[in-house]
Design a protein around this motif. Structure first.
Motif, short mmCIF file in Angstrom:
data_model
loop_
_atom_site.label_atom_id
_atom_site.label_comp_id
_atom_site.label_asym_id
_atom_site.label_seq_id
_atom_site.Cartn_x
_atom_site.Cartn_y
_atom_site.Cartn_z
N ALA A 26 0.83 -1.20 0.00
CA ALA A 26 0.00 0.00 0.00
C ALA A 26 0.87 1.25 0.00
N MET A 27 1.95 1.25 0.79
CA MET A 27 2.82 2.41 0.86
C MET A 27 3.58 2.59 -0.44
N ILE A 28 4.09 1.52 -0.99
CA ILE A 28 4.81 1.60 -2.26
C ILE A 28 3.88 2.11 -3.36
N GLY A 29 2.66 1.59 -3.39
CA GLY A 29 1.69 2.06 -4.38
C GLY A 29 1.45 3.55 -4.27
N PHE A 30 1.30 4.04 -3.04
CA PHE A 30 1.12 5.48 -2.84
C PHE A 30 2.34 6.25 -3.35
N LEU A 31 3.53 5.83 -2.95
CA LEU A 31 4.76 6.56 -3.30
C LEU A 31 5.03 6.57 -4.80
N LEU A 32 4.58 5.56 -5.51
CA LEU A 32 4.78 5.50 -6.96
C LEU A 32 3.73 6.30 -7.74
N ASP A 33 2.67 6.71 -7.08
CA ASP A 33 1.63 7.53 -7.71
C ASP A 33 2.03 9.00 -7.55
N ARG A 34 2.76 9.51 -8.52
CA ARG A 34 3.34 10.86 -8.38
C ARG A 34 2.27 11.94 -8.22
N GLY A 41 6.88 13.25 -1.20
CA GLY A 41 8.17 12.78 -1.65
C GLY A 41 8.05 11.51 -2.46
N GLY A 42 7.31 11.58 -3.55
CA GLY A 42 7.08 10.41 -4.38
C GLY A 42 8.32 9.93 -5.12
N TYR A 43 8.19 8.75 -5.68
CA TYR A 43 9.30 8.12 -6.39
C TYR A 43 8.84 7.59 -7.75
N ASP A 44 9.80 7.41 -8.63
CA ASP A 44 9.54 6.86 -9.95
C ASP A 44 9.87 5.37 -10.03
N HIS A 45 10.64 4.87 -9.09
CA HIS A 45 11.10 3.48 -9.14
C HIS A 45 10.68 2.74 -7.87
N ARG A 46 10.19 1.52 -8.08
CA ARG A 46 9.72 0.69 -6.98
C ARG A 46 10.77 0.49 -5.90
N GLY A 47 12.01 0.28 -6.29
CA GLY A 47 13.08 0.07 -5.31
C GLY A 47 13.25 1.26 -4.39
N ASP A 48 13.11 2.48 -4.93
CA ASP A 48 13.22 3.67 -4.08
C ASP A 48 12.05 3.76 -3.10
N ALA A 49 10.85 3.41 -3.57
CA ALA A 49 9.68 3.42 -2.68
C ALA A 49 9.84 2.36 -1.59
N TRP A 50 10.36 1.20 -1.94
CA TRP A 50 10.61 0.15 -0.95
C TRP A 50 11.62 0.65 0.09
N ARG A 51 12.64 1.35 -0.37
CA ARG A 51 13.65 1.89 0.56
C ARG A 51 13.02 2.89 1.54
N TRP A 52 12.04 3.68 1.06
CA TRP A 52 11.37 4.60 1.99
C TRP A 52 10.64 3.82 3.06
N PHE A 53 9.95 2.74 2.68
CA PHE A 53 9.26 1.91 3.66
C PHE A 53 10.27 1.39 4.70
N ALA A 54 11.41 0.92 4.23
CA ALA A 54 12.46 0.43 5.14
C ALA A 54 13.02 1.58 5.99
N LEU A 55 13.12 2.76 5.42
CA LEU A 55 13.59 3.93 6.15
C LEU A 55 12.68 4.22 7.35
N ASN A 56 11.37 4.11 7.16
CA ASN A 56 10.45 4.33 8.27
C ASN A 56 10.67 3.29 9.37
N VAL A 57 10.88 2.04 8.98
CA VAL A 57 11.16 1.00 9.99
C VAL A 57 12.44 1.36 10.75
N GLY A 58 13.47 1.76 10.04
CA GLY A 58 14.72 2.16 10.69
C GLY A 58 14.55 3.39 11.57
N ILE A 133 5.32 21.48 5.02
CA ILE A 133 4.41 21.28 3.90
C ILE A 133 4.98 21.93 2.64
N VAL A 134 4.98 21.17 1.56
CA VAL A 134 5.44 21.68 0.27
C VAL A 134 4.46 22.74 -0.22
N PRO A 135 4.95 23.89 -0.68
CA PRO A 135 4.04 24.91 -1.21
C PRO A 135 3.13 24.31 -2.29
#
Length: 176
Positions: A26-34, A41-58, A133-135
């Motif tokens: 669900a989180m990766i799907g959100f992050l890939l939907d620019r 802080g969306g992403y274009d690549h699944r691996g980057d979105a997965w890394r964000w999920f892992a970043l939150n765990v860390g 918040i981003v303008p």
């Protein structure tokens, strides 16, 4: 099973809990939907979105707090995330939120943010919080203002670029 040691917080309609491996999609799907995620802080690549999920765990392991998964009590499905964020380089602890597709306009972010802010003040002992918040993210500005936050300044976020910092009411006002 939670990937972190996190409390389970509840509201009338929501459960706020630590991230679980099953939440990643669900989180990766959100992050890939620019269109939906650029203000976060969306992403274009699944691996980057997965890394964000892992970043939150860390982040949970290093700081003792992070983004909770918002679970809809009625369906048991992830409805978004909300929590306290303060990675290296952030100006100070921030309360942030995201709701997933299908959960907008239902008060989910407001309900979650109010509960997380109370947790931050009562349980973590934080005295103040911001929302960065981003303008152009009018929905997040409106929510921050509904929560009583006021615009304080604009700064350059090394990751997001220009960010508007909204200051939430201090703990002594919220908990009074």
């Amino acid at each position: 099973m939670s990937l972190v040691v996190a409390p389970r917080l509840e509201t009338e309609r929501l459960i706020l809990r630590g991230p679980e491996a099953a939440d990643a999609e669900a989180m990766i799907g959100f992050l890939l939907d620019r269109d939906r995620s650029d203000g976060f802080g969306g992403y274009d690549h699944r691996g980057d979105a997965w890394r964000w999920f892992a970043l939150n765990v860390g982040h949970w392991h290093l700081r003792g707090y992070g983004y909770f998964t918002i679970e809809d009590k009625a369906t048991g499905k992830p409805a978004g995330i909300c929590g306290i964020w303060n990675p290296e380089g952030w100006p100070e602890p921030e309360i942030g939120w995201v709701v997933f597709e299908g959960y907008e306009g239902r008060g989910v972010a407001t309900e979650a943010a109010l509960r997380v802010r109370r947790y931050a003040y009562e349980d973590l002992g934080l005295r103040t919080l911001t929302s960065n918040i981003v303008p152009g993210n009018a929905r997040s500005v409106a929510l921050a203002e509904r929560l009583g936050a006021v615009y304080e300044r604009t700064y350059t976020n090394y990751h997001m670029g220009e960010d508007m910092l909204y200051r939430h009411p201090p703990a002594e006002e919220v908990l009074a």
